[in-house]
Design a protein around this motif. Structure first.
Motif, mmCIF file in Angstrom:
data_model
loop_
_atom_site.group_PDB
_atom_site.id
_atom_site.type_symbol
_atom_site.label_atom_id
_atom_site.label_comp_id
_atom_site.label_asym_id
_atom_site.label_seq_id
_atom_site.Cartn_x
_atom_site.Cartn_y
_atom_site.Cartn_z
ATOM 1 N N UNK A 79 56.245 53.466 10.313
ATOM 2 C CA UNK A 79 55.254 53.978 9.355
ATOM 3 C C UNK A 79 53.841 53.585 9.768
ATOM 4 N N UNK A 80 53.670 52.357 10.198
ATOM 5 C CA UNK A 80 52.334 51.935 10.633
ATOM 6 C C UNK A 80 51.896 52.712 11.860
ATOM 7 N N UNK A 81 52.824 52.968 12.754
ATOM 8 C CA UNK A 81 52.498 53.743 13.960
ATOM 9 C C UNK A 81 52.083 55.170 13.592
ATOM 10 N N UNK A 82 52.829 55.806 12.657
ATOM 11 C CA UNK A 82 52.493 57.172 12.237
ATOM 12 C C UNK A 82 51.129 57.204 11.567
ATOM 13 N N UNK A 83 50.842 56.218 10.703
ATOM 14 C CA UNK A 83 49.541 56.186 10.025
ATOM 15 C C UNK A 83 48.402 56.038 11.028
ATOM 16 N N UNK A 84 48.612 55.217 12.045
ATOM 17 C CA UNK A 84 47.566 55.052 13.058
ATOM 18 C C UNK A 84 47.355 56.340 13.854
ATOM 19 N N UNK B 215 44.066 58.890 14.198
ATOM 20 C CA UNK B 215 43.517 59.218 15.507
ATOM 21 C C UNK B 215 43.426 60.722 15.738
ATOM 22 N N UNK B 216 44.157 61.547 14.957
ATOM 23 C CA UNK B 216 44.103 62.996 15.168
ATOM 24 C C UNK B 216 42.687 63.548 15.034
ATOM 25 N N UNK B 217 41.970 63.087 14.033
ATOM 26 C CA UNK B 217 40.637 63.646 13.769
ATOM 27 C C UNK B 217 39.493 62.803 14.283
ATOM 28 N N UNK B 218 39.776 61.772 15.068
ATOM 29 C CA UNK B 218 38.722 60.882 15.567
ATOM 30 C C UNK B 218 38.729 60.921 17.087
ATOM 31 N N UNK B 219 37.855 61.724 17.699
ATOM 32 C CA UNK B 219 37.834 61.779 19.171
ATOM 33 C C UNK B 219 37.508 60.448 19.818
ATOM 34 N N UNK B 220 36.865 59.540 19.095
ATOM 35 C CA UNK B 220 36.543 58.245 19.667
ATOM 36 C C UNK B 220 37.694 57.264 19.636
ATOM 37 N N UNK B 221 38.755 57.587 18.952
ATOM 38 C CA UNK B 221 39.902 56.693 18.875
ATOM 39 C C UNK B 221 40.653 56.733 20.194
ATOM 40 N N UNK C 176 46.519 61.529 22.894
ATOM 41 C CA UNK C 176 47.977 61.720 22.897
ATOM 42 C C UNK C 176 48.576 61.586 21.496
ATOM 43 N N UNK C 177 47.744 61.613 20.474
ATOM 44 C CA UNK C 177 48.253 61.399 19.109
ATOM 45 C C UNK C 177 49.224 62.509 18.690
ATOM 46 N N UNK C 178 48.847 63.767 18.932
ATOM 47 C CA UNK C 178 49.707 64.873 18.522
ATOM 48 C C UNK C 178 51.047 64.840 19.271
ATOM 49 N N UNK C 179 51.000 64.564 20.574
ATOM 50 C CA UNK C 179 52.246 64.503 21.355
ATOM 51 C C UNK C 179 53.129 63.353 20.882
ATOM 52 N N UNK C 180 52.515 62.217 20.541
ATOM 53 C CA UNK C 180 53.304 61.078 20.070
ATOM 54 C C UNK C 180 53.955 61.387 18.721
ATOM 55 N N UNK C 181 53.242 62.079 17.840
ATOM 56 C CA UNK C 181 53.823 62.450 16.545
ATOM 57 C C UNK C 181 54.972 63.442 16.723
ATOM 58 N N UNK C 182 54.824 64.368 17.651
ATOM 59 C CA UNK C 182 55.919 65.306 17.933
ATOM 60 C C UNK C 182 57.129 64.549 18.479
ATOM 61 N N UNK C 183 56.879 63.528 19.309
ATOM 62 C CA UNK C 183 57.990 62.742 19.844
ATOM 63 C C UNK C 183 58.698 61.957 18.741
ATOM 64 N N UNK C 184 57.953 61.486 17.757
ATOM 65 C CA UNK C 184 58.584 60.788 16.627
ATOM 66 C C UNK C 184 59.474 61.743 15.853
ATOM 67 N N UNK C 185 59.034 62.991 15.664
ATOM 68 C CA UNK C 185 59.891 64.019 15.078
ATOM 69 C C UNK C 185 59.886 64.067 13.565
#
Length: 372
Positions: free
Chosen positions: A71-76, A80-86, A91-100
């Protein structure tokens, strides 16, 4: 000073030597050691070993810790999705897709208009790649997002996870939405492309359903044909129940009565006439007549024996006969024709009594009280 130090140094030694000497109360030092050992043994018995932590509890704790970390990983990653400086943004979108599937609820909440448009845009993109049906409702609501980039991304996601409701909403977007993305692509055009893709998929599904229905109908028709054949065979067998088979030699072609053999009529019987009143026939005629019906056309014999030489007549199916007597085994009956019989049915008894012997299989079931 030196003397005082000597006393401190010598005091432990004197304290150590004291147990080796005799006590004032006269008890040996060994008795103290024995008492101390007994006390230690008693403490060992009283002390209980603490139970070990069950393995299932440990596994549950590890699972809860893993869920909390996920849960903490998903929240982070959502942040990061909307913060280009993060540093996680790329790779935020790809990591969320990998979580499923575990990330779907958080991604659905990221479509809210209170989030930055880039967060909602990339959340819709991730939901389309995951393909979970739980995202259909939030994506339909996001079709009214004020940002055209978000609506474009939502339309693309609905082409994958959309249901029947999405067809109506996509038609509305294709007809009424005049917005364009920041790179100039119209939202209505994307909606029309999604509609075409979903309709083609629906046609394939409908074709598969029609094929399944046709196969089911064919199988049902085959089952009905087999059942009808089984029922027909059963009915044919039931019709034969209760009918006794007739011996092949019993039923023979009828011989015309005019061609009756002359030797039978020419047998010398004039001397038997005076004794004819002694036969039981008059008694049978005086009794109540027992009638029956001929079941199968056949021959009448002079004696209860199946022999071609003793044939004296024939009976036809449906003739009425009068039972006179029977053989002890009940396989032959002596009968004479009743009032209702065919014109070709005749019994040429040499005695002139017009009766003879007939097999039981040619007649309907006669009563049991026929005399022997």
């Amino acid at each position: 000073m030196d003397n005082q130090n000597r006393r401190i140094d010598n005091q432990p030694n004197s304290a150590q030597e004291q147990p080796n000497g005799p006590r004032a109360d006269g008890q040996a030092n060994g008795g103290d050691e024995t008492q101390v050992g007994q006390v230690l043994q008693g403490l060992a018995k009283v002390t209980r070993q603490l139970p070990a932590v069950p393995a299932t509890t440990a596994r549950r704790a590890d699972a809860r810790a893993l869920q909390q970390a996920t849960r903490e990983r998903i929240a982070a990653l959502i942040l990061a999705l909307g913060d280009p400086g993060n540093p996680l943004h790329q790779h935020a979108a790809d990591d969320l897709v990998a979580i499923g599937e575990a990330a779907v609820p958080a991604l659905n909440e990221a479509l809210n208009t209170n989030r930055p448009w880039l967060t909602s845009y990339r959340a819709a993109e991730a939901l389309g790649q995951i393909g979970d049906g739980r995202a259909a409702g939030p994506l339909l609501e996001a079709l009214r997002h004020p940002n055209s980039n978000v609506r474009w991304s939502v339309v693309r996601a609905l082409s994958v996870v959309g249901d029947a409701r999405a067809l109506l909403e996509l038609r509305r977007v294709a007809r009424d939405d005049r917005g364009k993305t920041s790179w100039g692509e119209p939202v209505a055009g994307a909606a029309q492309s999604a509609l075409n893709q979903m309709q083609s998929q629906n046609m394939l599904l409908r074709g598969a359903d029609l094929i399944k229905t046709a196969v089911a109908c064919v199988l049902m028709l085959v089952a009905l044909i087999i059942a009808w054949e089984v029922v027909g065979n059963l009915r044919a067998e039931l019709r034969q129940v209760g009918h006794e088979p007739v011996d092949p030699g019993v039923i023979v072609p009828l011989i015309p009565t005019a061609a009756a053999p002359v030797p039978i009529q020419a047998l010398p019987q004039p001397q038997s006439e005076p004794t004819s009143p002694a036969t039981p026939l008059p008694t049978l005629q005086a009794a109540t007549e027992i009638t029956g019906t001929v079941r199968v056309t056949g021959n009448v014999r002079a004696e209860p024996v199946q022999n071609q030489n003793n044939r004296i007549g024939g009976i036809t199916e449906g003739d009425e006969v009068i039972f006179l007597s029977r053989t002890p085994d009940g396989q032959w009956y002596r009968v004479r024709l009743g009032a209702r019989h065919a014109s070709g049915s005749k019994i040429n008894d040499p005695d002139g009594n017009e009766n003879g012997w007939v097999r039981r299989s040619l007649l309907e079931q006669p009563p049991e009280d026929i005399p022997v």
